[in-house]
Write a protein that holds these residues in place. Sequence first.
Motif, PDB file in Angstrom:
ATOM      1  N   ALA A  29       0.834  -1.346  -0.018  1.00 11.27           N
ATOM      2  CA  ALA A  29      -0.061  -0.096   0.030  1.00 11.27           C
ATOM      3  C   ALA A  29       0.814   1.341  -0.041  1.00 11.27           C
ATOM      4  CB  ALA A  29      -1.019  -0.051   1.200  1.00 11.27           C
ATOM      5  N   SER A  30       1.849   1.349   0.975  1.00 11.34           N
ATOM      6  CA  SER A  30       2.528   2.718   0.873  1.00 11.34           C
ATOM      7  C   SER A  30       3.658   2.853  -0.139  1.00 11.34           C
ATOM      8  CB  SER A  30       3.696   2.617   2.166  1.00 11.34           C
ATOM      9  OG  SER A  30       4.608   1.326   2.346  1.00 11.34           O
ATOM     10  N   SER A  31       3.962   1.573  -1.004  1.00  7.16           N
ATOM     11  CA  SER A  31       4.865   1.676  -1.831  1.00  7.16           C
ATOM     12  C   SER A  31       4.114   2.086  -3.343  1.00  7.16           C
ATOM     13  CB  SER A  31       5.397   0.216  -2.451  1.00  7.16           C
ATOM     14  OG  SER A  31       6.480  -0.188  -1.273  1.00  7.16           O
ATOM     15  N   ALA A  32       2.658   2.034  -3.398  1.00  9.97           N
ATOM     16  CA  ALA A  32       1.804   2.316  -4.419  1.00  9.97           C
ATOM     17  C   ALA A  32       1.444   3.767  -4.278  1.00  9.97           C
ATOM     18  CB  ALA A  32       0.881   1.543  -4.637  1.00  9.97           C
ATOM     19  N   LEU A  33       1.652   4.468  -3.332  1.00 15.28           N
ATOM     20  CA  LEU A  33       1.144   5.932  -3.040  1.00 15.28           C
ATOM     21  C   LEU A  33       1.719   7.018  -4.075  1.00 15.28           C
ATOM     22  CD1 LEU A  33       1.263   6.230   1.138  1.00 15.28           C
ATOM     23  CD2 LEU A  33      -0.811   5.870  -0.591  1.00 15.28           C
ATOM     24  N   LYS A  34       0.943   7.797  -4.320  1.00 18.61           N
ATOM     25  CA  LYS A  34       1.069   8.692  -5.345  1.00 18.61           C
ATOM     26  C   LYS A  34       0.706   9.920  -4.392  1.00 18.61           C
ATOM     27  CE  LYS A  34       0.818   6.473  -9.634  1.00 18.61           C
ATOM     28  NZ  LYS A  34       0.253   6.282 -10.879  1.00 18.61           N
ATOM     29  N   ILE A  35       1.538  11.058  -4.212  1.00 18.10           N
ATOM     30  CA  ILE A  35       1.121  12.262  -3.625  1.00 18.10           C
ATOM     31  C   ILE A  35       1.335  13.634  -4.403  1.00 18.10           C
ATOM     32  CG2 ILE A  35       1.806  13.497  -1.191  1.00 18.10           C
ATOM     33  CD1 ILE A  35       0.307  10.876  -0.767  1.00 18.10           C
ATOM     34  N   VAL A  43      -0.462  18.516   0.870  1.00 18.83           N
ATOM     35  CA  VAL A  43      -0.606  17.388   0.053  1.00 18.83           C
ATOM     36  C   VAL A  43      -2.012  16.985  -0.067  1.00 18.83           C
ATOM     37  CG1 VAL A  43       1.772  17.427   0.124  1.00 18.83           C
ATOM     38  CG2 VAL A  43       0.189  15.774   1.192  1.00 18.83           C
ATOM     39  N   THR A  44      -2.183  16.266  -1.293  1.00 19.35           N
ATOM     40  CA  THR A  44      -3.303  15.513  -1.540  1.00 19.35           C
ATOM     41  C   THR A  44      -2.977  14.113  -2.028  1.00 19.35           C
ATOM     42  OG1 THR A  44      -3.472  16.494  -3.859  1.00 19.35           O
ATOM     43  CG2 THR A  44      -4.689  17.559  -2.093  1.00 19.35           C
ATOM     44  N   LEU A  45      -3.989  12.961  -2.134  1.00 18.61           N
ATOM     45  CA  LEU A  45      -3.722  11.845  -2.593  1.00 18.61           C
ATOM     46  C   LEU A  45      -4.262  11.633  -3.918  1.00 18.61           C
ATOM     47  CD1 LEU A  45      -2.931   8.976  -1.567  1.00 18.61           C
ATOM     48  CD2 LEU A  45      -5.399   8.709  -0.901  1.00 18.61           C
ATOM     49  N   ALA A  46      -3.251  11.282  -4.824  1.00 18.33           N
ATOM     50  CA  ALA A  46      -3.513  11.058  -6.334  1.00 18.33           C
ATOM     51  C   ALA A  46      -3.709   9.468  -6.444  1.00 18.33           C
ATOM     52  CB  ALA A  46      -2.459  11.607  -7.106  1.00 18.33           C
ATOM     53  N   SER A  47      -3.561   8.729  -5.519  1.00 20.19           N
ATOM     54  CA  SER A  47      -3.885   7.282  -5.703  1.00 20.19           C
ATOM     55  C   SER A  47      -5.106   6.780  -5.626  1.00 20.19           C
ATOM     56  CB  SER A  47      -3.089   6.487  -4.685  1.00 20.19           C
ATOM     57  OG  SER A  47      -1.791   6.891  -4.248  1.00 20.19           O
ATOM     58  N   ASP A  48      -5.623   5.819  -6.331  1.00 19.03           N
ATOM     59  CA  ASP A  48      -6.925   5.179  -6.393  1.00 19.03           C
ATOM     60  C   ASP A  48      -7.201   4.978  -4.926  1.00 19.03           C
ATOM     61  OD1 ASP A  48      -7.164   5.317  -9.289  1.00 19.03           O
ATOM     62  OD2 ASP A  48      -6.408   3.412  -9.504  1.00 19.03           O
ATOM     63  N   VAL A  49      -8.397   5.032  -4.511  1.00 13.41           N
ATOM     64  CA  VAL A  49      -8.811   4.728  -3.173  1.00 13.41           C
ATOM     65  C   VAL A  49      -9.919   3.409  -3.377  1.00 13.41           C
ATOM     66  CG1 VAL A  49      -8.710   6.910  -2.078  1.00 13.41           C
ATOM     67  CG2 VAL A  49     -10.749   6.573  -3.390  1.00 13.41           C
ATOM     68  N   PRO A  50     -10.060   2.727  -2.213  1.00  9.48           N
ATOM     69  CA  PRO A  50      -9.471   2.897  -1.063  1.00  9.48           C
ATOM     70  C   PRO A  50      -8.138   2.352  -0.866  1.00  9.48           C
ATOM     71  CG  PRO A  50     -10.833   1.053  -0.956  1.00  9.48           C
ATOM     72  CD  PRO A  50     -10.978   1.352  -2.480  1.00  9.48           C
ATOM     73  N   VAL A  51      -7.082   3.021   0.091  1.00  8.66           N
ATOM     74  CA  VAL A  51      -5.968   2.681   0.443  1.00  8.66           C
ATOM     75  C   VAL A  51      -5.901   2.044   1.864  1.00  8.66           C
ATOM     76  CG1 VAL A  51      -3.676   3.050   0.926  1.00  8.66           C
ATOM     77  CG2 VAL A  51      -4.866   4.290  -1.092  1.00  8.66           C
ATOM     78  N   THR A  52      -5.578   0.712   1.771  1.00  7.61           N
ATOM     79  CA  THR A  52      -5.560   0.119   3.323  1.00  7.61           C
ATOM     80  C   THR A  52      -4.577  -0.612   3.526  1.00  7.61           C
ATOM     81  OG1 THR A  52      -6.788  -1.747   2.406  1.00  7.61           O
ATOM     82  CG2 THR A  52      -8.444  -0.067   3.226  1.00  7.61           C
ATOM     83  N   ALA A  53      -4.304  -0.841   4.866  1.00  8.55           N
ATOM     84  CA  ALA A  53      -3.133  -1.863   5.373  1.00  8.55           C
ATOM     85  C   ALA A  53      -3.513  -2.533   6.684  1.00  8.55           C
ATOM     86  CB  ALA A  53      -1.646  -0.907   5.528  1.00  8.55           C
ATOM     87  N   ASP A  54      -3.125  -3.719   6.740  1.00 11.16           N
ATOM     88  CA  ASP A  54      -3.515  -4.450   7.866  1.00 11.16           C
ATOM     89  C   ASP A  54      -2.558  -3.980   9.112  1.00 11.16           C
ATOM     90  OD1 ASP A  54      -5.587  -6.082   6.769  1.00 11.16           O
ATOM     91  OD2 ASP A  54      -4.146  -7.295   6.134  1.00 11.16           O
ATOM     92  N   GLY A  81      -7.856   7.194   4.159  1.00 16.19           N
ATOM     93  CA  GLY A  81      -7.499   6.395   2.934  1.00 16.19           C
ATOM     94  C   GLY A  81      -8.936   5.675   1.957  1.00 16.19           C
ATOM     95  N   THR A  82      -9.889   5.749   2.603  1.00 14.10           N
ATOM     96  CA  THR A  82     -11.086   5.306   2.036  1.00 14.10           C
ATOM     97  C   THR A  82     -11.595   6.141   1.043  1.00 14.10           C
ATOM     98  OG1 THR A  82     -11.647   3.975   3.857  1.00 14.10           O
ATOM     99  CG2 THR A  82     -13.472   4.184   2.591  1.00 14.10           C
ATOM    100  N   SER A  83     -11.654   7.533   1.522  1.00 12.58           N
ATOM    101  CA  SER A  83     -12.418   8.309   0.620  1.00 12.58           C
ATOM    102  C   SER A  83     -11.366   9.408  -0.066  1.00 12.58           C
ATOM    103  CB  SER A  83     -13.358   9.542   1.522  1.00 12.58           C
ATOM    104  OG  SER A  83     -12.626  10.165   2.255  1.00 12.58           O
ATOM    105  N   GLY A  84     -10.198   9.313   0.519  1.00 13.70           N
ATOM    106  CA  GLY A  84      -9.115  10.245  -0.138  1.00 13.70           C
ATOM    107  C   GLY A  84      -9.100  11.577   0.258  1.00 13.70           C
TER     108      GLY A  84
END
Length: 302
Positions: A43-49, A57-68, A98-101
């Motif tokens: 999840a963290s490796s795929a983040l686009k900020i 800053v804002t999140l440019a990745s697809d949502v949802p972003v989740t991690a266990d 991470g769910t809504s962005g």
Amino acid sequence: MKRNRALLALMPIALVSTLLAACSSSEPTTGPSGVDCTPAGAASSALKIEGDFGTAVTLASDVPVTADALERSVLIQGDGEVVQAGDEISTMVTYINGTSGDVLNSQQIDLVYDTDQIEPWAFDIINCSSFGDRVAAVAPVVEVLGAGGGVNVGMEDTDSFVLVFDFLEACEALTPRDANFPEVDLGDGTTEPVITIPACMEPPAELEIEVLVEGDGPVVEADQNIMTNYVGVDWDGAVRFDGNWSETGIQFSTAEGALISGFTQAMVGQKIGSTILVTMPSELGYNDGMTRTFVLQLVSVA
């Protein structure tokens, strides 16, 4: 220093647009504290900020972003010294749902990197970081706020935060106060002013009030409700942390204790229609050790 809590008060922020992508190894190493670095994950490796370093800053990745579990990736590699236990650091922190962005909060925070001063999840994000780094993490809500804590920010226990930390270069010494600052661009008066203050400049020790535009309305008195526009920045570098600027403004009360003391002192005695520049030390503001500067526009009596 007070213990830094997981989330600060929610506030609106300015958005910016530079696209960045994660570029961190998933292999943990050991930080100067002797604690293993929190490893990157899928999840963290795929983040686009999106956002310039040191700004909201804002999140440019697809949502949802989740991690266990907490994951940590370095998005920008700085060239400063590695943060050491006990260091006083300034970091621009953005909290994202991470769910809504949606951005929940973004603010520059001054803290001591010490297990007694910050929450464990924050310690793990800061561990192994260097000044100049941008570090992004994905953390389950329950790890940051505890079970059920997400309800206060509109999130479920199964959601995750995206947390972006920009580690600002430490000031080796403060430069003497320059009388030309704060500098304010009022624009056309209908849009939010822009405040400029250089980083690492000595802050004033006392409340400073300057009338930028004098109105011709009645004088503001104690125990009144005043429709007000405002924007606030941290003194060091003029990082915006709060504001509201509209045609009508929002209602503030000048009753004792209704506002931070510096606001009340700045408003009472001024004329409606005025625009005021206010710089206040921590004890007249949020009592958090930070000097802040505001531009207030007194729109009308409510």
